[in-house]
Design an enzyme around this catalytic site. Structure first.
Site, PDB file in Angstrom:
ATOM      1  N   LYS A  99       0.846  -1.198   0.000  1.00 44.24           N
ATOM      2  CA  LYS A  99       0.000   0.000   0.000  1.00 44.24           C
ATOM      3  C   LYS A  99       0.880   1.247   0.000  1.00 44.24           C
ATOM      4  O   LYS A  99       2.021   1.190   0.457  1.00 44.24           O
ATOM      5  CB  LYS A  99      -0.846   0.022   1.281  1.00 44.24           C
ATOM      6  CG  LYS A  99      -2.020  -0.923   1.297  1.00 44.24           C
ATOM      7  CD  LYS A  99      -2.806  -0.741   2.583  1.00 44.24           C
ATOM      8  CE  LYS A  99      -3.972  -1.720   2.660  1.00 44.24           C
ATOM      9  NZ  LYS A  99      -4.995  -1.537   1.635  1.00 44.24           N
ATOM     10  N   ASP A 150      -7.675  -3.125  10.646  1.00 41.86           N
ATOM     11  CA  ASP A 150      -8.127  -4.179   9.731  1.00 41.86           C
ATOM     12  C   ASP A 150      -8.528  -5.454  10.484  1.00 41.86           C
ATOM     13  O   ASP A 150      -8.900  -6.453   9.884  1.00 41.86           O
ATOM     14  CB  ASP A 150      -7.018  -4.471   8.709  1.00 41.86           C
ATOM     15  CG  ASP A 150      -7.591  -4.804   7.339  1.00 41.86           C
ATOM     16  OD1 ASP A 150      -8.779  -4.527   7.120  1.00 41.86           O
ATOM     17  OD2 ASP A 150      -6.853  -5.360   6.512  1.00 41.86           O
ATOM     18  N   ARG A 184     -10.340 -11.224   1.910  1.00 42.17           N
ATOM     19  CA  ARG A 184     -11.179 -12.276   1.320  1.00 42.17           C
ATOM     20  C   ARG A 184     -10.466 -13.627   1.351  1.00 42.17           C
ATOM     21  O   ARG A 184     -11.109 -14.663   1.375  1.00 42.17           O
ATOM     22  CB  ARG A 184     -11.586 -11.871  -0.109  1.00 42.17           C
ATOM     23  CG  ARG A 184     -10.461 -11.731  -1.071  1.00 42.17           C
ATOM     24  CD  ARG A 184     -10.868 -10.946  -2.314  1.00 42.17           C
ATOM     25  NE  ARG A 184     -10.891  -9.505  -2.063  1.00 42.17           N
ATOM     26  CZ  ARG A 184     -11.209  -8.600  -2.987  1.00 42.17           C
ATOM     27  NH1 ARG A 184     -11.562  -8.973  -4.202  1.00 42.17           N
ATOM     28  NH2 ARG A 184     -11.199  -7.313  -2.696  1.00 42.17           N
TER      29      ARG A 184
HETATM   30  N1  BES Z   1      -8.193  -3.676   4.449  1.00 43.94           N
HETATM   31  C1  BES Z   1      -8.317  -3.260   3.114  1.00 43.94           C
HETATM   32  C2  BES Z   1      -9.592  -2.469   2.843  1.00 43.94           C
HETATM   33  C3  BES Z   1      -9.647  -1.067   3.409  1.00 43.94           C
HETATM   34  C4  BES Z   1      -9.096  -0.025   2.708  1.00 43.94           C
HETATM   35  C5  BES Z   1     -10.290  -0.834   4.579  1.00 43.94           C
HETATM   36  C6  BES Z   1      -9.178   1.248   3.208  1.00 43.94           C
HETATM   37  C7  BES Z   1     -10.379   0.453   5.075  1.00 43.94           C
HETATM   38  C8  BES Z   1      -9.826   1.490   4.384  1.00 43.94           C
HETATM   39  C9  BES Z   1      -8.329  -4.460   2.186  1.00 43.94           C
HETATM   40  O1  BES Z   1      -7.553  -5.534   2.598  1.00 43.94           O
HETATM   41  C10 BES Z   1      -7.778  -4.029   0.872  1.00 43.94           C
HETATM   42  O2  BES Z   1      -6.637  -3.657   0.830  1.00 43.94           O
HETATM   43  N2  BES Z   1      -8.602  -4.042  -0.170  1.00 43.94           N
HETATM   44  C11 BES Z   1      -8.215  -3.642  -1.465  1.00 43.94           C
HETATM   45  C12 BES Z   1      -8.722  -4.631  -2.465  1.00 43.94           C
HETATM   46  C13 BES Z   1      -8.120  -4.505  -3.834  1.00 43.94           C
HETATM   47  C14 BES Z   1      -6.649  -4.815  -3.790  1.00 43.94           C
HETATM   48  C15 BES Z   1      -8.840  -5.438  -4.769  1.00 43.94           C
HETATM   49  C16 BES Z   1      -8.772  -2.244  -1.714  1.00 43.94           C
HETATM   50  O3  BES Z   1      -9.886  -1.952  -1.258  1.00 43.94           O
HETATM   51  O4  BES Z   1      -8.099  -1.438  -2.324  1.00 43.94           O
HETATM   52 ZN    ZN Z   2      -7.239  -5.678   4.593  1.00 45.79          ZN
HETATM   53 MN    MN Z   3      -5.549  -5.307   1.954  1.00 47.81          MN
END
Ligand code: BES
Ligand code: ZN
Ligand code: MN
Length: 484
Positions: free
Chosen positions: A255, A266, A329
């Site tokens: 990230k 998370d 997921r």
């Molecule tokens: N934990 C994150 C989702 C998230 C993002 C929660 C921002 C709260 C604030 C999750 O694991 C994630 O990174 N999701 C990705 C999915 C993508 C890579 C398909 C996302 O939402 O960008």
């Molecule tokens: Zn996550």
């Molecule tokens: Mn993630």
């Protein structure tokens, strides 16, 4: 903070300050002459008319607006009464009387919870703790069942605080094994059965998706399972499932640095599920409830899983990993696969901070709700309305094609441009579900970014109230009656 119900008129109580909720344009009848006069004046000067969100302080009385009686929901008192916490502090009140007469009986429940929510501070890591200055809260209510409702409310509020407490912990403290230990401790304290699988057991049992996500960290993953038996011996299981990623760096699909610290939250789904479980015995819920929380830390390293890996999940379904940041997921695929194989739950509610796309769609106001069973969806929706944890239903079935993989059964990302990211994530989870299931994407609701009068920044405990309300309801869906 000590709460009591007083079956009296609010003016008959001794207190440093009073909180008086008023409907919009309500008459000043029932107020002492001086107050009634002042309130009329405030109305003329457009200082206070009872609109929702308004407040006005006069002579030790905090007037708060309830809006119109037609659109009033008791759960709105969480924020309305919680929102007076700051004003009471400025008044220097150590005791307060809150007028609940003329409101539905459960008003006392939400008023108490609202003040406890507002007073919450996370100061585990500060030498100087914030002392609680509000000592006595008298809720003036002549409703016959008000005392019982208050008692329940205090249990629910404590559970919300417990969830916030562990969710707010930093990832160097609340790593997977530590959260699993907390689960075990709470289980012991509350008479629940708790089993924890460590890496060895995860491996022996084929939880390869959880292992993949946790593989990059020296803090190994865990799966914690808690059982509460409040129902009859032959009653079916109801399941709670929570995402417990104790820190989500994204892994090899790293990230960006900005706001990465927020990814300690998370684990919110897991924290909420654990706190709700610990409250079930105190609420004497008459159901058999199993909770499964999947705990892992998502970090990049030489042993981390990588984009293009193919992983065989607990259920046997293969997953093509296209983005290691779609780890929630992954861990949930195993948790869901496990709970359906071992417990055959007739209803499952699963909570996860799953997608940024859900925050974009629904902000901090609503959790996204997805599911495969209209009756269960309706129940969760009703529990949401009743409890104040707001959800908004989102589409799901139309997105199943998006998670089909060229080389495996499913892939862990949806549309290449991220379109409908919350729905494609839910469509992925659906591939591991075999019964009535509701998925709540709590990415936007589980922590508060800007301080509010009724809520400090950090973990919110969103979902605890909803789960406890849902599990306390006696009505069962048709699915729950036809035992499988
Ligand atoms: N934990 C994150 C989702 C998230 C993002 C929660 C921002 C709260 C604030 C999750 O694991 C994630 O990174 N999701 C990705 C999915 C993508 C890579 C398909 C996302 O939402 O960008
Ligand atoms: Zn996550
Ligand atoms: Mn993630």
């Amino acid at each position: 903070m000590e709460f009591s119900v007083q079956s009296k008129d609010v003016w008959a109580l001794h207190a440093d300050a009073r909180v008086l909720p008023r409907f919009e344009d309500s008459k000043s009848a029932g107020l002492p002459a001086k107050m009634a006069h002042a309130l009329e004046g405030a109305k003329k000067k457009k200082l206070f008319s009872g609109k929702k969100g308004e407040s006005w302080v006069f002579d030790g009385v905090v007037f708060v607006g309830l809006g119109s009686p037609e659109s009033f929901k008791p759960s709105s008192l969480l924020r309305i009464i919680g929102g007076t916490y700051g004003a009471l502090r400025r008044l220097g009140a150590q005791s307060v009387a809150v007028d609940m007469n003329g409101l539905p009986a459960d008003a006392v429940s939400f008023a108490a919870q609202g003040l406890l929510d507002a007073a919450y501070r996370f100061d585990d890591f500060k030498k100087e703790k914030t002392p609680e200055w509000l000592e006595k809260i008298a809720l003036a209510s002549k409703a016959p069942d008000a005392s019982g409702l208050l008692k329940k409310a205090l249990v629910v509020a404590a559970a919300v605080r417990q969830a916030r407490d562990i969710d707010n912990l930093p990832p160097n403290v609340a790593f997977p094994a530590a959260v699993a230990e907390t689960a075990q401790k709470w289980a012991r304290q509350h008479g629940l059965k708790c089993t924890v699988w460590d890496e060895k057991q995860l491996k022996a049992n084929g939880c390869n998706a959880i292992l993949a996500v946790g593989g990059g960290s020296v803090n190994g993953p865990r799966l914690a399972v808690l059982e509460y038996r409040g129902g009859g011996k032959s009653d079916p299981w109801v399941a709670l499932v929570g995402k417990g990623v104790t820190f989500d760096s994204g892994g090899i699909s790293l990230k960006p640095g900005a706001d990465m610290d927020k990814m300690k939250f998370d684990k919110s789904g897991a924290c909420v599920v654990l706190a709700a479980m610990a409250a079930l015995p105190k609420l004497d819920v008459k159901k058999n409830v199993v909770a499964v929380v999947a705990l892992a830390e998502n970090l990049p390293s030489g042993s981390a899983y990588r984009p293009s890996d193919v992983v065989t999940s607990y259920s046997g379904k293969t997953i093509e990993v296209l983005n290691t940041d779609a780890e929630g997921r992954m861990v949930l695929a195993d948790a869901l696969g496990f709970v359906y194989a071992k417990y055959k739950p007739v209803q499952t509610v699963e909570l996860a901070t799953l997608t940024g796309a859900c925050c974009v769609a629904l902000g901090e106001q609503f959790a996204g709700m997805f599911g495969n069973d209209d009756a269960l969806l309706a129940h969760v929706q009703a529990a949401s309305m009743q409890s104040g944890d707001a959800v908004w239903r989102m589409p799901l079935d139309e997105f199943e094609d998006d998670v089909k993989s060229d080389i495996a059964e499913v892939k862990n990302v949806g549309h290449p441009k991220g379109y409908a990211g919350a729905s494609t994530a839910a469509a992925f989870l659906k591939q591991f579900v075999s019964g009535p299931w509701v998925h709540l994407d709590i990415a936007g609701t589980s922590w508060n970014t800007s301080p509010k009068p009724y809520l400090s920044t950090g973990a919110t405990g969103f979902g605890v109230r909803l789960l406890l309300e849902w599990l306390s309801q006696k009505t069962e869906s048709t699915a729950a009656k036809t035992k499988k």
